[in-house]
Write a protein that holds these residues in place. Structure first.
Motif, PDB file in Angstrom:
ATOM      1  N   SER A 247      55.839  83.511  72.358  1.00 39.74           N
ATOM      2  CA  SER A 247      54.619  83.304  73.143  1.00 39.74           C
ATOM      3  C   SER A 247      53.898  82.049  72.678  1.00 39.74           C
ATOM      4  CB  SER A 247      53.684  84.515  73.018  1.00 39.74           C
ATOM      5  OG  SER A 247      54.272  85.671  73.564  1.00 39.74           O
ATOM      6  N   SER A 250      55.811  78.976  73.896  1.00 39.37           N
ATOM      7  CA  SER A 250      55.612  78.834  75.343  1.00 39.37           C
ATOM      8  C   SER A 250      54.206  78.343  75.665  1.00 39.37           C
ATOM      9  CB  SER A 250      55.866  80.185  76.033  1.00 39.37           C
ATOM     10  OG  SER A 250      57.159  80.650  75.757  1.00 39.37           O
ATOM     11  N   TYR A 251      53.222  78.849  74.919  1.00 38.99           N
ATOM     12  CA  TYR A 251      51.833  78.451  75.151  1.00 38.99           C
ATOM     13  C   TYR A 251      51.633  76.972  74.838  1.00 38.99           C
ATOM     14  CZ  TYR A 251      46.711  78.777  74.937  1.00 38.99           C
ATOM     15  OH  TYR A 251      45.359  78.601  75.145  1.00 38.99           O
ATOM     16  N   LYS A 256      56.554  79.943  80.597  1.00 38.37           N
ATOM     17  CA  LYS A 256      56.402  81.380  80.411  1.00 38.37           C
ATOM     18  C   LYS A 256      57.532  81.925  79.530  1.00 38.37           C
ATOM     19  CE  LYS A 256      55.100  85.480  83.038  1.00 38.37           C
ATOM     20  NZ  LYS A 256      54.850  86.032  84.393  1.00 38.37           N
ATOM     21  N   THR A 258      60.366  84.397  78.070  1.00 36.59           N
ATOM     22  CA  THR A 258      61.271  85.347  78.703  1.00 36.59           C
ATOM     23  C   THR A 258      61.876  86.272  77.660  1.00 36.59           C
ATOM     24  OG1 THR A 258      63.198  83.907  78.460  1.00 36.59           O
ATOM     25  CG2 THR A 258      61.849  83.621  80.455  1.00 36.59           C
ATOM     26  N   GLU A 415      44.776  88.637  77.259  1.00 36.15           N
ATOM     27  CA  GLU A 415      45.818  88.627  78.287  1.00 36.15           C
ATOM     28  C   GLU A 415      47.044  89.378  77.778  1.00 36.15           C
ATOM     29  OE1 GLU A 415      48.769  85.374  80.449  1.00 36.15           O
ATOM     30  OE2 GLU A 415      46.946  84.698  79.447  1.00 36.15           O
TER      31      GLU A 415
END
Length: 536
Positions: A247, A250-251, A256, A258, A415
């Motif tokens: 995460s 990706s951030y 996103k 996977t 989130e």
């Protein structure tokens, strides 16, 4: 009490009083393909892990559903036992610390500690809670405050009560209770190995109760359950760490994450863990633990300085007081109106700590020779707790302040828990540098946990040998990676729930083993004191 509890052999070199037993370390082992493995513990443990991996790969939905069904049954049937166990263990730790039993030294009166206090605490932190601190440091207090997934004791979201409980509940989950669990297992293993001359394996802790029967079917069952519990507990941690690291990447890079990326990251980190295994204790776990503690300390100081420094400073004392005040209500399992929160958070945590206890306990035992029982329990329980108060106050206060101020991505609440740390850092200076450091920390924490876990599981499945062939540790490091990958794969969209379900299910049988271990440990320590009194 078994007659095996009677001491019969005194070692004058280190002032320990050993049990007389005909068992020799490794006597039930078989040598095959260059391995030296215990029969049947290795084959039972490896077979069950491989069976789970195969079923999860072939029938992922059925595996996920089965884990969830097992989780629900365990929670609704045995939540009282999970809730009660940490309380009993902490009380037992306090009793041992204050009693004359606290004077006993692991390894005998002349034993000297192998590691300096700083390295000892660093390895405790890295092996015990490092990944969890990174994942939940910002997320957990903010989650409880904003009602992301329920609030403790049904407090109104974003109220003063919710804010207080956000920290007291977090400290409740990460403070004294888990370390009391770890401490008991580590003390039992260290005492029976170093003072009684028994193999460094879980079954040895039950010698005062089972006597020579501990080398038979009962011992095989205890060790196998310890391995299964450890594999699932560690796999959960590795999976959570991989979720957060992917995460974060990706951030930072704007895409996103996977499931394939998470599984690939687990497998890549498993490869790094194998390299760490090959480097040995000093070149692997010890080195990585010291590096990680330094980077984690710098990251925390950075957040303390650039975040709401005054609120954090005041929060240290306030949150500790809140923890003391709210612990009785948070411990109680009768008539809870927040049962969903209680099961999904508190009971999961207790199961997670219990499932980790064979691993962390044996690892602590390996690095704690030469400490007195009193020194051991004081440091193992209180030092991580102090770090816990400082860490969660620093990151939790910063996250809640950003939410209340409408600052950055945390303005809208959580989130996903895996992103919370990176969203917090993104609103502070030097975000790219600190986020990269956080990802590095996560990866090294995972590597350290996998390496340490492989060391411990190998010791159990080799009949207590501490010098078993290195390929065996490599095998178990790979098995941890495979199990974490299968839990992620079988979880699908409900990845975190799948990880939790595996942990809770595996922890249930070992909870009973852990409670009996306390009785056995007390009998062993008492016999040591009585025998020395008789000799004098």
């Amino acid at each position: 009490m078994s007659d095996a509890d009677t001491p019969t052999d005194t070692d004058s070199d280190n002032d320990t009083i050993e049990y007389e037993t005909d068992y020799e370390v490794g006597q039930d082992n078989v040598e095959v393909w260059g391995l030296d493995i215990h029969n049947p513990v290795f084959f039972l443990s490896a077979g069950l892990v491989l069976l789970f991996a195969a079923v999860s790969l072939i029938f992922p939905e059925a595996a996920g559903s089965g884990l969830e069904a097992s989780r629900s049954w365990t929670l609704h049937t045995f939540d009282w036992m999970f809730a009660m166990t940490p309380v009993l263990l902490f009380i037992f730790c306090v009793f041992l610390t204050l009693s004359p039993l606290g004077k006993i030294r692991l390894g005998g009166a002349d034993a000297k500690p192998e590691f300096a206090l700083t390295s000892w605490v660093a390895m405790l932190f890295a092996a015990g809670v490092g990944i969890g601190f990174m994942f939940y440091g910002a997320a957990e207090p903010l989650a409880y405050y904003t009602d992301w997934f329920g609030t403790p004791l049904d407090a109104a979201a974003e109220s003063a009560e919710a804010r207080r409980l956000a920290f007291s509940a977090t400290l409740f989950h990460w403070g004294l209770s888990p370390w009391a669990i770890y401490a008991i297992v580590g003390l039992a293993l260290g005492f029976f190995a170093y003072n009684k001359g028994l193999p460094l394996t879980i079954r040895s802790a039950f010698y005062p109760i089972l006597g020579e029967r501990v080398w038979g079917a009962w011992g095989h069952f205890i060790d196998t359950m310890a391995v299964i519990s450890t594999v699932f507990g560690l796999a959960t941690t590795i999976g959570i760490g991989a979720m957060q690291a992917s995460s974060g990447v990706s951030y930072l890079l704007g895409f996103k994450p996977t499931l394939l990326m998470q599984v690939g990251l687990v497998l890549a980190i498993t490869g790094l863990a194998v390299i760490s295994v090959l480097r040995g204790m000093d070149g692997g776990v010890k080195l990585l633990s010291n590096i990680n503690m330094s980077i984690a300390l710098l990251l925390m100081i950075f957040v303390f300085i650039t975040g709401p420094t005054l609120a954090i400073t005041l929060g240290f004392g306030e949150n500790f007081i809140a923890y003391v005040k709210d612990t009785p209500a948070l411990t109680n399992w009768f008539g809870r109106t927040d049962q969903a929160w209680f099961h999904d958070w508190t009971i999961f945590y207790w199961a997670w700590w219990i499932s980790w206890s064979p691993f962390v306990g044996m690892f602590i035992a390996r690095i704690s020779r030469g400490r007195t029982v009193r020194e051991y329990l004081t440091v193992v329980i209180l030092c991580p707790f102090v770090i816990c108060v400082v860490w969660f106050t620093t990151f939790g206060e910063t996250a809640i302040q950003q939410f209340e101020a409408g600052q950055g991505d945390l303005a809208g609440g959580i989130e996903t828990a895996a992103l919370s740390l990176f969203q917090l850092l993104d609103s502070l200076p030097l975000a790219a540098i600190t986020s990269t450091a956080a990802i590095f920390l996560l990866v090294v924490f995972i590597v350290t946990s996998a390496d340490s876990g492989a060391l411990v599981i190998d010791s159990i499945t080799s009949g207590g040998k501490t010098d078993a062939p290195v390929p065996q540790r490599v095998f178990w490091a790979c098995m941890l990676g495979v199990t974490a990958s299968m839990l992620l794969y079988g979880g699908g969209r409900s990845t975190l729930q799948s990880l939790q379900a595996g942990t809770i299910t595996a922890a249930l049988p070992f909870t009973l083993i852990l409670l009996v271990c306390c009785i056995s440990l007390y009998l062993g320590l008492r016999s040591e004191v009585r025998a020395k009194a008789d000799d004098s």
